[in-house]
Design an enzyme around this catalytic site. Structure first.
Site, mmCIF file in Angstrom:
data_model
loop_
_atom_site.group_PDB
_atom_site.id
_atom_site.type_symbol
_atom_site.label_atom_id
_atom_site.label_comp_id
_atom_site.label_asym_id
_atom_site.label_seq_id
_atom_site.Cartn_x
_atom_site.Cartn_y
_atom_site.Cartn_z
ATOM 1 N N LYS A 21 -26.580 -15.874 19.535
ATOM 2 C CA LYS A 21 -26.190 -16.967 18.538
ATOM 3 C C LYS A 21 -25.599 -16.439 17.212
ATOM 4 C CE LYS A 21 -27.169 -21.007 16.489
ATOM 5 N NZ LYS A 21 -28.373 -21.452 15.979
ATOM 6 N N ASP A 64 -32.899 -29.237 18.331
ATOM 7 C CA ASP A 64 -33.128 -28.690 17.001
ATOM 8 C C ASP A 64 -34.267 -28.969 16.247
ATOM 9 O OD1 ASP A 64 -32.185 -26.789 15.358
ATOM 10 O OD2 ASP A 64 -30.617 -28.245 14.326
HETATM 11 ZN ZN LIG Z 1 -30.464 -25.112 14.893
#
Ligand SMILES: [Zn+2]
Length: 411
Positions: A190, A323
């Site tokens: 990420k 999220d």
């Molecule tokens: Zn995030």
């Protein structure tokens, strides 16, 4: 493991086919062994049978953007007055809840140490299959830099427990950090390629990392047989990420048509995150949203739905990610409720099942109800195509099966 027969369901296969009623599914050795009309699939006592009349059977849901380890406010890993035991229990709690809500495979978008994922695999904790990203990589002053303006202390990870964002600058440092995350067990890398809503030192339209830095992360991921996901809110940041070979564009909040066309052409994915935006906007004080963040939030909130439509019109693959942050992360299925307003109920379901499975490179194992696939299955009380809101409340998901094991039965 006992065989399991799930009888008399309406079946949604996750691949987008029309629902089929009067179906049964036989599970053997953790896999889907037979799918067909109830009369044909077999009868008890061949297997433990569960009658699911009135229910819809779907593949276990997936979430491409979870943050099980971000139990503290404002995406810090944990609050100052917490300790590592509290932190660890909080993360485990989030992992348990996701499975109980019907999520059987998830991708952690950063902050969770890969050790948690191994603990699930070993059966030490109950949770979904977790694809961990470990520590996200951010440039100094980027979205992952949570320090106060005059605080120059490092952000410290505790390998095996706590995966704080790695602040790295320059191609060599990015390369080393990517290698370190892969070594610790990250299944993809990420990176933070744009400013963010909840970060205080960056603008939404700042760019995170140079293309050369992003490419270093992509090269290392590819060398390990995997890929990069990038936090990017704006089209310039998405173009940088695409230039570097990034495969998964997270949030993709302000997506213009040429960029959407590139996403489609390159076979990349966008992963809009509608639920977190709504949650933050609903209760900004409780969620710790500063005045500065509130301004950025409104900008994203207004444009993300249009960006999802733009992606769809361009034919770009649209994954599903919630999220959601903080302690006791629940109501994860709300992402599908919001997505359905833009893509319809079936579009939202396909996004959170087979499309995510392709994104995870698990399309031959999960995300559809098909013979030979993992027996990751959920039953929904009612018909989510008629009423997608059912998926917003896990009380409507009384049965969860992961890898052939019944992990929730509230029938
Ligand atoms: Zn995030």
């Amino acid at each position: 493991m006992t065989d399991l027969l799930l009888q008399n369901v309406t079946l949604i296969d996750g691949a987008g086919s029309d629902p089929q009623s009067g179906m049964s599914v036989l599970v053997k050795d953790g896999a889907i062994a037979h799918v067909g009309p109830a009369s044909e699939v077999g009868q008890p006592p061949v297997a433990d049978a569960i009658d699911l009349t009135g229910h819809t059977l779907m593949p276990g849901l997936t979430d491409a953007h979870v943050h099980f380890g971000l139990v503290g406010v404002n995406a810090g890993s944990y609050d100052d007055d917490d300790n590592l035991v509290t932190y660890t229990l909080g993360a485990i709690d989030n992992i348990n809840i996701a499975l109980q809500e019907g999520f059987t495979t998830v991708r952690d978008a950063g902050g969770l140490d890969p050790a948690f994922s191994r603990a699930v695999e070993q059966g030490l904790i109950s949770g979904p299959r977790i694809l961990p990203s470990g520590s996200p990589l951010s440039q100094t002053g980027g979205h992952g830099d949570h320090r106060g303006r005059y605080d120059n202390s490092p952000q410290v990870s505790i390998p095996g427990v706590l995966a704080a964002t790695a602040l790295v600058d320059g191609v060599d440092s990015v390369r080393a950090a990517a290698r370190q995350q892969l070594r610790l067990g990250a299944t993809q890398i990420k990176v933070m390629a744009s400013g963010g809503v909840m970060s205080q030192m960056d603008k939404l339209d700042s760019l995170g990392f140079s293309v050369a830095e992003l490419r270093a992360a992509v090269d290392e991921a590819r060398a390990a047989g995997t890929y990069v996901l990038a936090h990017c809110h704006t089209s310039p940041s998405m173009n940088n990420a695409l230039d570097a070979g990034v495969r998964s564009l997270e949030h993709a909040s302000i997506l213009d048509e040429p960029t959407a066309a590139r996403v489609a052409e390159l076979g990349a994915f966008v992963v809009p995150t509608l639920l977190v935006i709504e949650r933050l906007a609903e209760s900004p004080e409780a969620e710790g949203v500063s005045h500065y963040s509130a301004m950025k939030l409104e900008q994203v909130r207004g444009l993300m739905p249009d960006s999802v439509r733009t992606a769809r019109e361009a034919g770009a693959a649209i994954g599903s990610g919630s999220d959601i942050l903080g302690e006791r992360q629940s109501g994860r299925g709300g992402e599908l409720v919001h997505k359905a307003r833009l893509l319809g109920p079936m579009g939202a379901i396909v996004s959170a099942t087979s499309t995510n499975a392709r994104l995870f490179n698990l399309e031959d194992r999960v995300g559809v109800i098909r013979e030979g696939y993992e027996a990751d299955l959920i039953a929904v009380a009612g018909d989510p195509i008629v009423d997608i809101e059912l998926l917003g409340d896990a009380a409507n998901v009384p049965l969860v099966v992961k890898g052939g094991q019944v992990v929730k039965n509230a029938l």
